[in-house]
Design an enzyme around this catalytic site. Structure first.
Site, short mmCIF file in Angstrom:
data_model
loop_
_atom_site.label_atom_id
_atom_site.label_comp_id
_atom_site.label_asym_id
_atom_site.label_seq_id
_atom_site.Cartn_x
_atom_site.Cartn_y
_atom_site.Cartn_z
N HIS A 34 0.84 -1.21 0.00
CA HIS A 34 0.00 0.00 0.00
C HIS A 34 0.87 1.26 0.00
O HIS A 34 0.59 2.23 -0.70
CB HIS A 34 -0.88 0.04 1.26
CG HIS A 34 -1.80 -1.14 1.41
ND1 HIS A 34 -1.71 -2.01 2.47
CD2 HIS A 34 -2.83 -1.58 0.66
CE1 HIS A 34 -2.65 -2.93 2.37
NE2 HIS A 34 -3.35 -2.70 1.28
N VAL A 181 4.35 -5.87 -4.36
CA VAL A 181 5.41 -5.88 -3.34
C VAL A 181 5.32 -7.22 -2.60
O VAL A 181 4.23 -7.64 -2.19
CB VAL A 181 5.28 -4.68 -2.38
CG1 VAL A 181 6.34 -4.75 -1.28
CG2 VAL A 181 5.39 -3.37 -3.15
P1 AMP Z 1 -6.57 -3.49 -0.24
O1 AMP Z 1 -6.59 -2.54 0.89
O2 AMP Z 1 -5.93 -4.79 0.11
O3 AMP Z 1 -7.88 -3.60 -0.95
O4 AMP Z 1 -5.57 -2.88 -1.31
C1 AMP Z 1 -5.54 -1.53 -1.64
C2 AMP Z 1 -4.65 -1.35 -2.84
O5 AMP Z 1 -3.33 -1.82 -2.54
C3 AMP Z 1 -5.12 -2.15 -4.07
O6 AMP Z 1 -4.92 -1.37 -5.24
C4 AMP Z 1 -4.22 -3.35 -4.05
O7 AMP Z 1 -4.03 -3.94 -5.31
C5 AMP Z 1 -2.93 -2.74 -3.53
N1 AMP Z 1 -2.08 -3.79 -2.96
C6 AMP Z 1 -2.42 -4.74 -2.05
N2 AMP Z 1 -1.40 -5.57 -1.81
C7 AMP Z 1 -0.37 -5.15 -2.60
C8 AMP Z 1 0.98 -5.60 -2.81
N3 AMP Z 1 1.47 -6.67 -2.20
N4 AMP Z 1 1.75 -4.92 -3.69
C9 AMP Z 1 1.26 -3.83 -4.34
N5 AMP Z 1 0.00 -3.36 -4.19
C10 AMP Z 1 -0.80 -4.00 -3.33
#
Ligand code: AMP
Length: 281
Positions: A34, A181
């Site tokens: 994030h 990541v």
């Molecule tokens: P979430 O809060 O998990 O819904 O994710 C919020 C944003 O962070 C979304 O655009 C996800 O794709 C991104 N995201 C979650 N995990 C990762 C990661 N490991 N690497 C890069 N972006 C991520």
């Protein structure tokens, strides 16, 4: 600079219209994935807005909406730490004070369906999930009014759907996809990794290893990569899916495409782990 916290829609009226605004929507429980999105936004915009909202409409009954980790204080510290590296930039955390801020009386969902892109893979594992995502993202775009919005490639299908929505509806913003990541052993960072016990966490390494193997073989011998996918699926019933697709439409028609993506969802106990990897022929 101090990170500002907005809890209502009205507070957005104070933002100067002339500023460049980058937006990072999240559900909180922030990790380095994030924060990498926030950093890119900080580099490219005067104001970066990160939302933290666990959106109920993208969870199905029986999923982890109630238990999804909510860690606002720790999240804020991580945001502040990154913001401190960019003292001339402004950061706003949008942490709606309640669901009504996002879904007020009289709010109407948009009538948009991205078509087949949303129906299979995550769409078939989690019926209505993408409809919830589309509605919340569109509503957040309307509130935040960003010129750029940053999404992780970790949720590859979600990113493809949002890009399609922005194109189909002619929304005036750019969607930027950011690399996954990973933990040191290759596991894609996810708020849901903490649901894994020690054995499952160890076992989860095989997802990254499998994706690496498929891509390594696939770049020279697509047919052999497809055989490896079939072999993996045959050997281990915990793959909810493991499939090679064309990255824009997620079609199975791969002929003529130089860039392909392996998409995976692995069932580890009660947790579904999502990952993917791009390779080039
Ligand atoms: P979430 O809060 O998990 O819904 O994710 C919020 C944003 O962070 C979304 O655009 C996800 O794709 C991104 N995201 C979650 N995990 C990762 C990661 N490991 N690497 C890069 N972006 C991520």
């Amino acid at each position: 600079m101090k990170v500002n916290i907005f809890r209502t829609e009205k507070e957005f009226e104070s933002i100067a219209q002339s500023s460049s605004i980058g937006f990072v929507p999240t559900m909180g429980n922030l990790h380095a994935g994030h924060i990498s999105l926030l950093e890119r936004s900080l580099k490219e915009n005067e104001i970066s807005i990160m939302s933290i909202f666990v959106n109920p409409t993208q969870f199905a009954a029986g999923e982890d909406f109630n238990t999804y980790p909510r860690t606002f204080e720790a999240d804020l510290r991580k945001i502040q730490l990154m913001a401190d590296n960019y003292p001339s930039k402004e950061v706003i955390v949008f942490f709606p004070e309640n669901e009504k801020v996002i879904y007020p009386e009289g709010w109407k969902p948009i009538d948009y369906r991205p078509g087949s892109l949303a129906l299979e893979l995550e769409g078939s594992l989690r019926p209505n999930h993408f409809d919830g995502v589309i509605q919340v993202v569109k509503r957040l775009f309307d509130i935040v009014k960003p010129q750029k919005a940053y999404f992780g490639q970790k949720d590859f299908q979600q990113l493809a759907i949002i890009k399609k929505m922005v194109k189909d509806l002619g929304l005036p913003l750019q969607i930027i996809g950011m690399p996954i990541v990973r933990e040191e052993d290759g596991l894609a960072m996810s708020s849901r990794n903490q649901y894994l016990d020690a054995t499952q966490r160890q076992d989860a390494q095989k997802i990254y290893r499998t994706l690496c193997n498929i891509c390594e073989i696939g770049k020279n011998h697509l047919d052999q990569a497809q055989s490896l996918v079939a072999e993996c699926l045959g050997k281990d019933p915990n793959w909810n899916y493991l499939t090679i697709r064309e990255p824009k439409t997620l079609s199975l028609k791969l002929e003529g495409h130089k860039e392909l993506v392996v998409l995976a969802n692995y069932k580890m106990g009660k947790t579904k782990l999502l990952d993917n990897m791009i390779f080039h022929i």
